[in-house]
Design an enzyme around this catalytic site. Structure first.
Site, PDB file in Angstrom:
ATOM      1  N   CYS A  35       0.841  -1.194   0.000  1.00  0.00           N
ATOM      2  CA  CYS A  35       0.000   0.000   0.000  1.00  0.00           C
ATOM      3  C   CYS A  35       0.882   1.252   0.000  1.00  0.00           C
ATOM      4  O   CYS A  35       2.053   1.191   0.393  1.00  0.00           O
ATOM      5  CB  CYS A  35      -0.890   0.000   1.242  1.00  0.00           C
ATOM      6  SG  CYS A  35      -2.335  -1.091   1.130  1.00  0.00           S
ATOM      7  N   HIS A  79      -5.998  -1.564  -1.869  1.00  0.00           N
ATOM      8  CA  HIS A  79      -5.630  -2.864  -1.300  1.00  0.00           C
ATOM      9  C   HIS A  79      -6.605  -3.973  -1.687  1.00  0.00           C
ATOM     10  O   HIS A  79      -6.191  -5.060  -2.097  1.00  0.00           O
ATOM     11  CB  HIS A  79      -5.546  -2.742   0.231  1.00  0.00           C
ATOM     12  CG  HIS A  79      -5.117  -4.004   0.907  1.00  0.00           C
ATOM     13  ND1 HIS A  79      -3.792  -4.371   1.007  1.00  0.00           N
ATOM     14  CD2 HIS A  79      -5.838  -4.992   1.502  1.00  0.00           C
ATOM     15  CE1 HIS A  79      -3.712  -5.530   1.649  1.00  0.00           C
ATOM     16  NE2 HIS A  79      -4.929  -5.930   1.957  1.00  0.00           N
ATOM     17  N   ASN A 119       0.733 -14.557  -9.283  1.00  0.00           N
ATOM     18  CA  ASN A 119       0.106 -15.590  -8.463  1.00  0.00           C
ATOM     19  C   ASN A 119      -1.050 -14.916  -7.742  1.00  0.00           C
ATOM     20  O   ASN A 119      -0.852 -13.909  -7.071  1.00  0.00           O
ATOM     21  CB  ASN A 119       1.083 -16.147  -7.430  1.00  0.00           C
ATOM     22  CG  ASN A 119       2.298 -16.780  -8.081  1.00  0.00           C
ATOM     23  OD1 ASN A 119       2.207 -17.370  -9.149  1.00  0.00           O
ATOM     24  ND2 ASN A 119       3.451 -16.655  -7.434  1.00  0.00           N
ATOM     25  N   HIS A 130      -2.536  -7.682  -1.513  1.00  0.00           N
ATOM     26  CA  HIS A 130      -2.608  -6.476  -2.350  1.00  0.00           C
ATOM     27  C   HIS A 130      -2.409  -6.889  -3.826  1.00  0.00           C
ATOM     28  O   HIS A 130      -1.521  -7.691  -4.133  1.00  0.00           O
ATOM     29  CB  HIS A 130      -1.501  -5.505  -1.919  1.00  0.00           C
ATOM     30  CG  HIS A 130      -1.666  -4.146  -2.470  1.00  0.00           C
ATOM     31  ND1 HIS A 130      -2.024  -3.061  -1.691  1.00  0.00           N
ATOM     32  CD2 HIS A 130      -1.547  -3.666  -3.729  1.00  0.00           C
ATOM     33  CE1 HIS A 130      -2.084  -1.985  -2.446  1.00  0.00           C
ATOM     34  NE2 HIS A 130      -1.808  -2.336  -3.701  1.00  0.00           N
ATOM     35  N   HIS A 132      -1.032  -7.524  -7.078  1.00  0.00           N
ATOM     36  CA  HIS A 132       0.326  -7.348  -7.602  1.00  0.00           C
ATOM     37  C   HIS A 132       0.731  -8.558  -8.432  1.00  0.00           C
ATOM     38  O   HIS A 132       0.161  -9.635  -8.302  1.00  0.00           O
ATOM     39  CB  HIS A 132       1.330  -7.138  -6.462  1.00  0.00           C
ATOM     40  CG  HIS A 132       1.631  -8.372  -5.665  1.00  0.00           C
ATOM     41  ND1 HIS A 132       0.739  -8.904  -4.756  1.00  0.00           N
ATOM     42  CD2 HIS A 132       2.706  -9.186  -5.643  1.00  0.00           C
ATOM     43  CE1 HIS A 132       1.264  -9.990  -4.194  1.00  0.00           C
ATOM     44  NE2 HIS A 132       2.458 -10.193  -4.723  1.00  0.00           N
TER      45      HIS A 132
END
Lengths: 302, 55
Positions: A35, A79, A119, A130, A132
């Site tokens: 974040c 998030h 993943n 979060h 990514h």
């Protein structure tokens, strides 16, 4: 740096990075390292009050220094979200970021392959929630890519054509198509190894994300977003998956490779997973209990 | 030599490889800002380029 150990029986590299045992594991949302840094709060990996898309070197890298790189790509400062939930514009921006990271990391002297992946979900082993993805710059061509490259090179030698272009020609308009437009197509391949595995590929031959023109890049963003939204509607829950971008390696001699994206959700039903067990792990032979045609129909209807 | 291992990352990339051949266009929709973190790792912030023809 990591230790590379050679597996003489499988003829592939195993990377040993013991420090990754200490990596951040399921922190509470208020301590999320991906974040933005909030005023008065501890500094996160992004010491800014806000960001659009952020990329940084992994604190617990599999590859670093002269060996390669391990990067984290934060898709959004929000998030509680996901790649598929991003506005189309942001997914298009991510296509540009993925292409830029591929280009830049391929310049490193030791790097032989740049792998963009994500993943998603605890079932896959994700330790940070979060939204990514990651980019690995390997000092070798990974085994799956090496096998794909050998197959496409041999096919080109024999027939002069691209093996993946022929797969696309056979799939286009068929019963395994999940989503498509004029420039990109998403389908469950007839040779899928996971029940809801989907491949996305440009209909025109290209090897790298950076070779896509603007309309093709928009198309990738739209088709990818559409497939990810279908995944989450399939069982009416966020579907875990691995997303693997198969670009050609840097350097000359790989023009036969056709860029594509592979998605492997581990689910075989809403609440049951397909595990890699004896046949898959011990013998390398996948046994599948869902037909590609049925999976594609379910995804089209989702 | 069944146990001989190839040299990972060693030597040159495939013959004919030059940086200028690998380099594609620079990002057009985004501008990059490089930040060096206190522990030496890099952070790259990508921001929308408002004047991009693609936007």
């Amino acid at each position: 740096v990591s230790e590379l150990r050679w597996h003489p029986l499988l003829r592939e590299w195993v990377t040993v990075a013991p420090w990754r045992q200490a990596r951040t594991y399921h922190p509470p949302a208020e301590f999320c390292p991906l974040c933005p840094t909030r005023p008065g709060q501890p500094q996160t990996e992004v010491p800014e009050p806000d960001y659009h898309i952020a990329v940084f070197e992994n604190r617990f890298p599999s590859y670093t220094g002269d060996q390669g790189r391990a990067e984290v790509v934060c898709y959004t400062p929000v998030h509680d979200s996901s790649l598929g939930a991003q506005p189309l514009e942001r997914v298009r921006d991510l296509v540009e970021v993925w292409a830029d990271r591929t280009r830049e990391l391929a310049e490193l002297p030791s790097v032989r392959y740049v792998f963009v992946f994500e993943n998603r979900g605890e079932e896959i082993g994700v330790t940070l929630h979060h939204p990514h993805g990651q980019v690995y710059a390997y000092p070798f061509v990974p085994p799956v890519l090496e096998r794909e490259l050998a197959a496409s090179a041999e096919h080109q030698r024999r027939s002069g054509g691209c093996i993946y272009c022929e797969v696309l020609a056979a799939e286009a308009g068929g019963e395994r198509v999940v989503s498509r437009d004029d420039r990109w197509i998403a389908f469950v391949p007839s040779f899928n190894r996971w029940p809801y595995e989907v491949h996305l590929a440009p209909t025109a031959h290209a090897g790298l994300l950076g070779e896509l023109d603007d309309p093709q890049a928009w198309s990738l963003a739209a088709v990818l977003k559409d497939v990810l939204e279908r995944y989450d509607r399939l069982f009416d829950r966020p579907l875990p998956y691995v997303m693997a971008m198969h670009q050609r390696p840097p350097g000359a001699g790989f023009d036969h490779h056709h860029l594509h994206v592979e998605l492997y959700p581990p689910n075989r039903t809403a609440d049951r997973l397909k595990y890699l067990a004896g046949s898959e792990l011990g013998a390398g032979a996948f046994i599948l209990d869902v037909r590609a045609e049925d999976a594609a129909r379910e995804l089209r209807e989702a | 030599l069944p146990l001989a291992e190839p040299a990972a990352g060693a030597g040159e990339k495939q013959a004919g490889t030059k940086p200028e051949e690998r380099a594609g266009p620079t990002p057009e929709r985004l501008r990059k800002r490089l930040v060096r973190k206190t522990d030496g790792r890099y952070l790259i912030l990508y921001q929308p380029r408002k004047d991009s023809p693609s936007r």
